[in-house]
Design a protein around this motif. Structure first.
Motif, short mmCIF file in Angstrom:
data_model
loop_
_atom_site.label_atom_id
_atom_site.label_comp_id
_atom_site.label_asym_id
_atom_site.label_seq_id
_atom_site.Cartn_x
_atom_site.Cartn_y
_atom_site.Cartn_z
N GLY A 8 9.03 8.48 3.81
CA GLY A 8 8.05 8.75 2.75
C GLY A 8 7.08 7.71 2.37
O GLY A 8 6.28 7.78 1.32
N ALA A 9 6.98 6.54 3.14
CA ALA A 9 6.09 5.70 3.08
C ALA A 9 4.87 6.22 3.03
O ALA A 9 4.12 6.94 3.67
CB ALA A 9 6.17 4.44 4.08
N SER A 10 4.12 5.63 1.93
CA SER A 10 2.35 5.85 1.84
C SER A 10 1.50 4.99 2.67
O SER A 10 2.18 4.20 3.13
CB SER A 10 2.08 5.70 0.36
OG SER A 10 2.07 4.26 0.03
N ILE A 11 0.33 5.70 2.90
CA ILE A 11 -0.62 4.88 3.60
C ILE A 11 -0.66 3.46 3.18
O ILE A 11 -0.72 2.40 3.84
CB ILE A 11 -2.08 5.39 3.44
CG1 ILE A 11 -1.80 7.02 4.05
CG2 ILE A 11 -3.08 4.76 4.26
CD1 ILE A 11 -1.97 7.29 5.40
N GLU A 12 -0.60 3.13 1.69
CA GLU A 12 -0.85 1.94 1.33
C GLU A 12 0.42 0.99 1.89
O GLU A 12 0.32 -0.22 1.96
CB GLU A 12 -0.78 1.92 -0.27
CG GLU A 12 -0.71 0.74 -1.01
CD GLU A 12 -2.02 -0.01 -1.01
OE1 GLU A 12 -2.00 -1.18 -1.46
OE2 GLU A 12 -2.75 0.40 -0.48
N GLU A 13 1.55 1.37 1.88
CA GLU A 13 2.82 0.75 2.18
C GLU A 13 2.53 0.34 3.52
O GLU A 13 3.15 -0.74 3.92
CB GLU A 13 4.09 1.58 2.09
CG GLU A 13 4.28 1.79 0.55
CD GLU A 13 5.81 2.67 0.44
OE1 GLU A 13 6.90 2.13 0.63
OE2 GLU A 13 5.46 3.89 0.19
#
Length: 183
Positions: free
Chosen positions: A93-98
C-alpha cells in the motif's frame, strides 16, 4: 501517510557517522526545502533511536575539532538491519510519496545490495498494482473512469521512474567508504 523521520535518519547514517546537525543538513541536501525538518525534531529522533538501540551516540569524541556539542551518531547492528529492512521491504500500500522518499534515499545513501533489494521490491509492488487496475465497466460513473485512468498513468510513470534509478546511481556505491557499525 507521513514518513517517519526515524527511518529517514537511519538511511542517512548508513554510510558514515554524523551529528544531528549533519543529519539535518543531509536531509536538506536531499529533499531541499520541500520537506524541511527542524534540528529539534532531528535531535528528538536521534534520542529515540539511541534509546531503542538503533544508533550509538559517541559523546566523548566529537566529529570535528571545536564541535564538542556535536556528538557523532552511528548505526548499531540492529539499526543497520532496520534501515535495510525499511528500504528493501516496500509495502503493497505504499504511496507515491513513500516510493519517492525511499527511492531518493536509496540512490543517495544505500549500498548496492540494499539498493537492488529496494528496486526489486518496488518493481514487484508496482507491477502488481498495474495488474490490478482493470478498466471499469462502460456503465460505471465517469468519476470512476477518471480515477482508474489517473491511477494507471501514475503507476506507469512510477514504474518508468523506478527503472531509471539505477542510472542515477552511477558508480557512487563503489567509491563510498565501507559503512561504519557499532555493536
Amino acid at each position: 501517510m507521513t514518513l517517519a523521520l526515524d527511518e529517514i535518519l537511519l538511511v542517512l547514517l548508513s554510510r558514515e557517522p554524523a551529528s544531528a546537525y549533519d543529519l539535518q543538513r543531509r536531509h536538506t541536501q536531499i529533499f531541499d526545502s520541500h520537506r524541511p525538518v527542524e534540528l529539534g525534531r532531528v535531535q528528538a529522533a536521534v534520542n529515540r533511536l539511541e534509546r531503542s538501540g538503533y544508533l550509538y551516540v559517541d559523546t566523548v569524541t566529537p566529529l570535528a575539532k571545536g564541535y564538542q556539542n556535536r556528538p557523532a551518531c552511528a548505526l548499531t547492528v540492529s539499526g543497520r538491519r532496520r534501515q535495510r529492512s525499511w528500504l528493501a521491504d516496500v509495502p503493497e500500500g505504499a504511496s507515491i510519496e513513500e516510493f519517492y522518499v525511499r527511492g531518493v534515499l536509496a540512490v543517495a545513501s544505500a549500498d548496492r545490495e540494499t539498493f537492488d533489494a529496494f528496486l526489486r521490491s518496488s518493481l514487484t509492488v508496482i507491477r502488481q498494482r498495474q495488474q490490478g487496475l482493470a478498466d471499469p465497466a462502460p456503465d460505471s460513473p465517469p468519476a470512476l473512469h477518471a480515477k482508474v485512468a489517473f491511477e494507471q498513468q501514475m503507476t506507469g510513470a512510477l514504474l518508468a521512474w523506478l527503472q531509471l534509478l539505477p542510472g542515477q546511481r552511477g558508480h557512487r556505491a563503489d567509491i563510498l567508504p565501507a559503512p561504519t557499525t557499532y555493536p
